[in-house]
Design a protein around this motif. Structure first.
Motif, short mmCIF file in Angstrom:
data_model
loop_
_atom_site.label_atom_id
_atom_site.label_comp_id
_atom_site.label_asym_id
_atom_site.label_seq_id
_atom_site.Cartn_x
_atom_site.Cartn_y
_atom_site.Cartn_z
N ALA A 1 69.33 58.30 18.88
CA ALA A 1 69.09 59.71 19.24
C ALA A 1 70.28 60.61 18.91
CB ALA A 1 68.78 59.81 20.73
N ARG A 2 71.36 60.04 18.38
CA ARG A 2 72.59 60.78 18.10
C ARG A 2 73.08 61.50 19.35
NH1 ARG A 2 71.72 64.59 13.13
NH2 ARG A 2 74.00 64.80 13.31
N ASP A 3 72.94 60.84 20.48
CA ASP A 3 73.34 61.42 21.77
C ASP A 3 74.13 60.37 22.54
OD1 ASP A 3 73.67 62.83 24.07
OD2 ASP A 3 71.57 62.78 24.68
N ALA A 4 75.44 60.34 22.32
CA ALA A 4 76.28 59.33 22.97
C ALA A 4 76.27 59.46 24.48
CB ALA A 4 77.71 59.43 22.44
N SER A 5 76.02 60.67 24.99
CA SER A 5 76.01 60.87 26.44
C SER A 5 74.79 60.24 27.11
CB SER A 5 76.05 62.37 26.76
OG SER A 5 74.90 63.02 26.23
N ALA A 6 73.82 59.76 26.32
CA ALA A 6 72.63 59.13 26.91
C ALA A 6 72.94 57.78 27.53
CB ALA A 6 71.54 58.97 25.84
N LEU A 7 74.06 57.17 27.15
CA LEU A 7 74.44 55.88 27.72
C LEU A 7 75.00 56.10 29.13
CD1 LEU A 7 74.82 52.81 27.20
CD2 LEU A 7 77.14 53.34 26.46
N LYS A 8 74.44 55.39 30.11
CA LYS A 8 74.83 55.60 31.51
C LYS A 8 75.31 54.31 32.18
CE LYS A 8 73.41 59.90 31.33
NZ LYS A 8 74.36 61.03 31.33
N GLU A 9 75.64 53.29 31.41
CA GLU A 9 76.02 52.00 32.00
C GLU A 9 77.41 52.09 32.65
OE1 GLU A 9 74.44 49.02 32.35
OE2 GLU A 9 72.71 50.23 31.80
N PRO A 10 77.55 51.86 33.97
CA PRO A 10 78.86 51.95 34.63
C PRO A 10 79.87 50.96 34.07
CG PRO A 10 77.09 51.96 36.25
CD PRO A 10 76.46 51.62 34.94
N VAL A 11 79.42 49.73 33.72
CA VAL A 11 80.36 48.73 33.24
C VAL A 11 81.00 49.17 31.92
CG1 VAL A 11 78.57 47.44 31.99
CG2 VAL A 11 80.64 46.26 32.75
N TRP A 12 80.27 49.91 31.10
CA TRP A 12 80.80 50.42 29.83
C TRP A 12 81.96 51.40 30.08
CZ3 TRP A 12 80.29 49.66 24.62
CH2 TRP A 12 80.70 50.68 23.78
N PHE A 13 81.73 52.32 31.00
CA PHE A 13 82.74 53.35 31.25
C PHE A 13 83.92 52.80 32.05
CE2 PHE A 13 78.88 55.76 30.39
CZ PHE A 13 79.36 56.65 29.44
N GLN A 14 83.68 51.79 32.88
CA GLN A 14 84.80 51.15 33.57
C GLN A 14 85.75 50.52 32.57
OE1 GLN A 14 83.04 48.42 36.35
NE2 GLN A 14 82.19 50.04 37.64
N ALA A 15 85.20 49.79 31.59
CA ALA A 15 86.03 49.17 30.56
C ALA A 15 86.71 50.23 29.71
CB ALA A 15 85.19 48.24 29.70
N LEU A 16 85.98 51.30 29.36
CA LEU A 16 86.52 52.37 28.53
C LEU A 16 87.74 53.02 29.20
CD1 LEU A 16 85.27 53.41 25.81
CD2 LEU A 16 84.45 55.37 27.10
N ARG A 17 87.63 53.30 30.48
CA ARG A 17 88.73 53.96 31.20
C ARG A 17 89.88 53.02 31.46
NH1 ARG A 17 84.12 56.78 34.93
NH2 ARG A 17 83.38 58.18 33.27
N ALA A 18 89.59 51.74 31.66
CA ALA A 18 90.68 50.77 31.84
C ALA A 18 91.51 50.66 30.57
CB ALA A 18 90.10 49.40 32.22
N ILE A 19 90.85 50.65 29.42
CA ILE A 19 91.57 50.60 28.15
C ILE A 19 92.37 51.88 27.94
CG2 ILE A 19 91.28 50.53 25.64
CD1 ILE A 19 88.76 48.80 26.19
N GLY A 20 91.75 53.03 28.23
CA GLY A 20 92.45 54.30 28.08
C GLY A 20 93.69 54.38 28.95
#
Length: 533
Positions: free
Chosen positions: A357-376
């Motif tokens: 859908a070319r809409d990255a904001s459509a992903l709502k998985e908490p585990v994805w964003f937890q890992a993303l922020r831990a890396i950041g």
């Protein structure tokens, strides 16, 4: 004491310059760099008063180095060491931001005069900017380059999600994502945005660029993330040169707080220039042998080109799963470079709708964003000022106090006696044997599951021991070292299964309720041994 960092391409010049500085006295040479990247890292680390920069130091042109240092360390004065005494050379150095030129052969009087003048200027600048650096003492934006060990490991997806998440989480933080995968850039395939200009349009006028021109060419997305896309016409790629990329990144650094570079997976002069200029480099890989081999080739190429040493690169694992044969300990041994402790989970199916859908904001998985922020957080993607850090600490302390009050309230409620306390009904007594039986079955299932986990861990250790040429006793010990002490006697290792030296089998006897009781159940795993070349 005047702190000095030297950047010299020749050892003879380095020795002569250090001798002249020693004659002056009250001068400390903190570091001598032999490449432009090494010099930049030394300046960021030691924060010297004066930098002496040889005009033949590479691979980055000395004017770009001076310009970059003047932005990132405005309190450090740069002096160019050159054999060219012409007016054009002097004008180029002054335009880049140097505070003077020293010609060689070096004279004591000239070195002393330039050093004193540069040091006076540096002290004045430090007084002006003291307390106003804003970002951990670093001037300009934080530049982070993301490279793929090979194609298809998810570099662009991560770059896009990093940018969108930082914009969403940190109010007012200015983030730009630059697509430097010039021939196969996919940033605009993941984000629905319309654009007219690309990085190639800026590169065509690189000699006349200004910060205003670069900002006008950047494409704003509705999320707040800004984009600088790759060219759509492959013929425009030739305009994007290393010098143009350095100029563009330097100007972006002045206007934004975070510059994310998607540099692709191919080692090219443009990619090398971006990697050299970045504050942090993340190489994205998947937990498989092919990607890890490509990772080693890429970091080796950067080191051979003199743009980045392998220990100055961080490895980011994407699509990680507990079922992977290559786990974290093996990956750290094969990677050579430091591995980020957090890994991105494998969410193929859940990422697919957002990509289509070319809409990255459509992903709502908490585990994805937890890992993303831990890396950041681990790589310092968002630089926090002292005031913001104090505010964050205050919020965290407030949340901690609220949590303590809630816990105290729950404990007080638990201490209050119930009016029905102490009453045991006949129904409860009658159901007790059934409850105990269900608990015993659940416990046995748990014991069996843990046995399976330990079995797989032991099999992995045994196959690794065989792959490095260990003896049968050493293979047996390696497998048993992966299980608890009370479980070791239940483990049996069979190397060379069926006469095949490339296969090893590990068998465990599943305990019956406790380790003290045996059972007729055995679990076995046969692993194929992969010997690294």
């Amino acid at each position: 004491m005047i702190v000095v960092v030297l950047g010299c391409a020749e050892q003879a010049l380095s020795y002569e310059l250090r001798s002249r500085l020693a004659e002056i006295g009250d001068v400390e040479v903190a570091y001598v760099a032999e490449s432009s990247q090494e010099l930049t890292n030394a300046v960021l680390r030691f924060e010297p008063d004066v930098v002496f920069l040889h005009d033949e130091l590479g691979p980055q042109p000395y004017a770009d180095v001076v310009r970059d240092l003047s932005i990132r360390r405005p309190g450090t004065a740069s002096v160019v060491v050159s054999s060219d005494t012409g007016s054009e050379s002097y004008a180029a150095a002054m335009e880049a931001g140097a505070r003077g030129i020293v010609t060689y052969p070096l004279s004591f009087e000239e070195v002393q005069t330039r050093l004193q003048s540069a040091n006076d200027w540096a002290r004045t600048m430090k007084r002006i900017v003291s307390g106003d650096s804003g970002q951990d003492g670093l001037g300009g934006a934080n530049v982070i380059a993301l490279s793929g060990a090979k194609g298809g490991v998810g570099t662009t997806t991560l770059a896009v999600h990093f940018g969108l998440d930082v914009v969403a989480q940190v109010e007012g933080y200015r983030v730009v994502l630059v697509d430097l995968d010039l021939e196969k850039g996919d940033v605009t395939s993941l984000i629905d945005v319309r654009w007219r200009s690309s990085i190639a349009d800026l590169a065509k006028v690189a000699d006349d660029l200004s910060a205003r021109t670069v900002v006008d060419a950047v494409v704003p997305h509705e999320s707040g993330l800004h984009l600088l896309p790759a060219p759509t016409d492959v013929r425009d790629v030739e305009y994007v040169t290393p010098s143009a990329v350095r100029r563009i990144i330097t100007l972006l650094r002045q206007h934004y707080d975070l510059v994310l570079l998607d540099v692709g997976s191919h080692v090219t002069p443009v990619q090398a220039a971006a990697v050299e200029l970045a504050d942090e480099v993340l190489v994205v890989t998947t937990p498989d042998v092919l990607a890890l081999r490509a990772l080693r080739r890429q970091t080796t190429a950067w080191e051979q080109l003199g743009v980045r040493k392998h220990d100055m690169v961080r490895v980011l694992v994407n699509q990680a799963s507990r079922d992977d044969e290559v786990q974290a300990d093996t990956l750290r041994k094969l990677a050579q470079s430091p591995v980020v402790s957090a890994a991105m989970p494998a969410l193929y199916r859940k990422l697919e709708p957002a990509v289509n859908a070319r809409d990255a904001s459509a992903l709502k998985e908490p585990v994805w964003f937890q890992a993303l922020r831990a890396i950041g957080a681990e790589v310092g993607m968002v630089r926090v000022t002292a005031n913001e850090g104090a505010a964050a600490a205050a919020l965290e302390e407030s949340a901690t106090r609220r949590g303590r009050r809630r816990e105290a309230s729950r404990l007080s409620r638990r201490r209050q006696p119930s009016p029905d306390a102490g009453q045991v009904t006949l129904e409860t007594v009658a159901l007790l044997p059934l409850v105990l039986l269900i608990l015993a079955i659940c416990w046995q299932i748990g014991v069996t599951a843990m046995s399976s986990v330990w079995l797989n861990s032991a099999a992995t250790a045994a196959s690794h021991a065989v792959s490095v040429g260990s003896s049968a006793a050493e293979v047996n010990d390696a497998a048993k070292d992966r299980v608890p002490d009370g479980f070791r006697d239940r483990v049996a290792v069979t190397p060379a299964v069926g006469g095949d030296p490339s296969r090893v089998r590990v068998t465990v006897n599943v305990p019956l309720v406790t380790f003290a009781l045996g059972s007729p159940w055995d679990l076995s795993v046969t692993r194929k041994v992969v010997t690294e070349p």
